[in-house]
Scaffold this active site. Structure first.
Site, PDB file in Angstrom:
ATOM      1  N   ASN A   1      14.267  21.920 -10.511  1.00  0.00           N
ATOM      2  CA  ASN A   1      13.654  22.090  -9.196  1.00  0.00           C
ATOM      3  C   ASN A   1      13.179  23.526  -8.972  1.00  0.00           C
ATOM      4  O   ASN A   1      13.259  24.061  -7.873  1.00  0.00           O
ATOM      5  CB  ASN A   1      14.590  21.636  -8.079  1.00  0.00           C
ATOM      6  CG  ASN A   1      13.923  21.459  -6.714  1.00  0.00           C
ATOM      7  OD1 ASN A   1      14.530  21.704  -5.690  1.00  0.00           O
ATOM      8  ND2 ASN A   1      12.681  21.022  -6.685  1.00  0.00           N
TER       9      ASN A   1
ATOM     10  N   ARG B   1       8.320  22.200 -12.044  1.00  0.00           N
ATOM     11  CA  ARG B   1       7.445  21.044 -11.856  1.00  0.00           C
ATOM     12  C   ARG B   1       7.572  20.375 -10.491  1.00  0.00           C
ATOM     13  O   ARG B   1       6.563  20.124  -9.826  1.00  0.00           O
ATOM     14  CB  ARG B   1       7.697  20.011 -12.958  1.00  0.00           C
ATOM     15  CG  ARG B   1       7.364  20.524 -14.343  1.00  0.00           C
ATOM     16  CD  ARG B   1       7.797  19.560 -15.424  1.00  0.00           C
ATOM     17  NE  ARG B   1       9.259  19.506 -15.477  1.00  0.00           N
ATOM     18  CZ  ARG B   1       9.946  18.642 -16.213  1.00  0.00           C
ATOM     19  NH1 ARG B   1       9.320  17.738 -16.940  1.00  0.00           N
ATOM     20  NH2 ARG B   1      11.267  18.667 -16.221  1.00  0.00           N
TER      21      ARG B   1
ATOM     22  N   ASP C   1       7.438  20.588 -19.259  1.00  0.00           N
ATOM     23  CA  ASP C   1       8.158  21.577 -18.462  1.00  0.00           C
ATOM     24  C   ASP C   1       7.683  22.982 -18.835  1.00  0.00           C
ATOM     25  O   ASP C   1       7.969  23.471 -19.931  1.00  0.00           O
ATOM     26  CB  ASP C   1       9.658  21.447 -18.708  1.00  0.00           C
ATOM     27  CG  ASP C   1      10.484  22.252 -17.730  1.00  0.00           C
ATOM     28  OD1 ASP C   1       9.939  23.181 -17.093  1.00  0.00           O
ATOM     29  OD2 ASP C   1      11.689  21.961 -17.611  1.00  0.00           O
TER      30      ASP C   1
END
Length: 154
Positions: free
Chosen positions: A11, A14, A123
């Site tokens: 968190n 992305r 990511d």
């Protein structure tokens, strides 16, 4: 109110990017009174942290507000609160289902399954490519907004 939650591992990259991009799309479509947006992590690593500097940089580049973006962890109760729980990759969606206790529920989906890409959002914490992530997140958010418009007749 239609509630949308974006979820990734930490968190900080992305999912807050998706939250900000989607919130911006919703605002531009004058739907802020109908759609609420949030983001969360499947891990507890970055609770209370701001987004990664790469995420903040790409949002600034596209003049998208990062206001209010703070890392938090997904909770079991989020399943009842949110209408759409959107993971950034297959691992996220599996972890979401495990955390909320609802395997293979239709409200849990992978963002890019709504697009022609049909793959994970990479990511950028590991790849360093925030531009690619932004492009894929934007495509997914546009597709998600289209899905919500159709399903809720907006």
């Amino acid at each position: 109110m239609i509630n949308v939650l974006f979820v990734c591992l930490g968190n900080i990259c992305r999912s807050p990017m998706a939250e900000a991009v989607f919130r911006d799309l919703v605002k531009k479509e004058n739907l802020s009174d109908k759609i609420a947006v949030d983001s969360a992590a499947t891990s507890s690593w970055h609770i209370g942290s701001p987004p990664h500097k790469g995420t903040l940089g790409i949002l600034k580049k596209y003049d998208i507000s990062a206001e209010g973006l703070v890392g938090r962890q997904l909770k079991k109760e989020d399943f009842d609160k949110f209408d759409y729980i959107v993971g950034m990759d297959v691992s996220n969606t599996k972890n979401i289902a495990e955390i909320v206790g609802h395997p293979e529920h239709s409200k849990i989906l992978r963002l890019l399954d709504l697009t022609d890409h049909k793959k994970d959002v990479p990511d950028p914490y590991y790849t360093g490519d925030f531009d690619e992530t932004y492009d894929l997140v934007t495509a997914g958010c546009k597709a998600l907004l289209g899905k919500i418009r159709v399903e809720h007749k907006l």
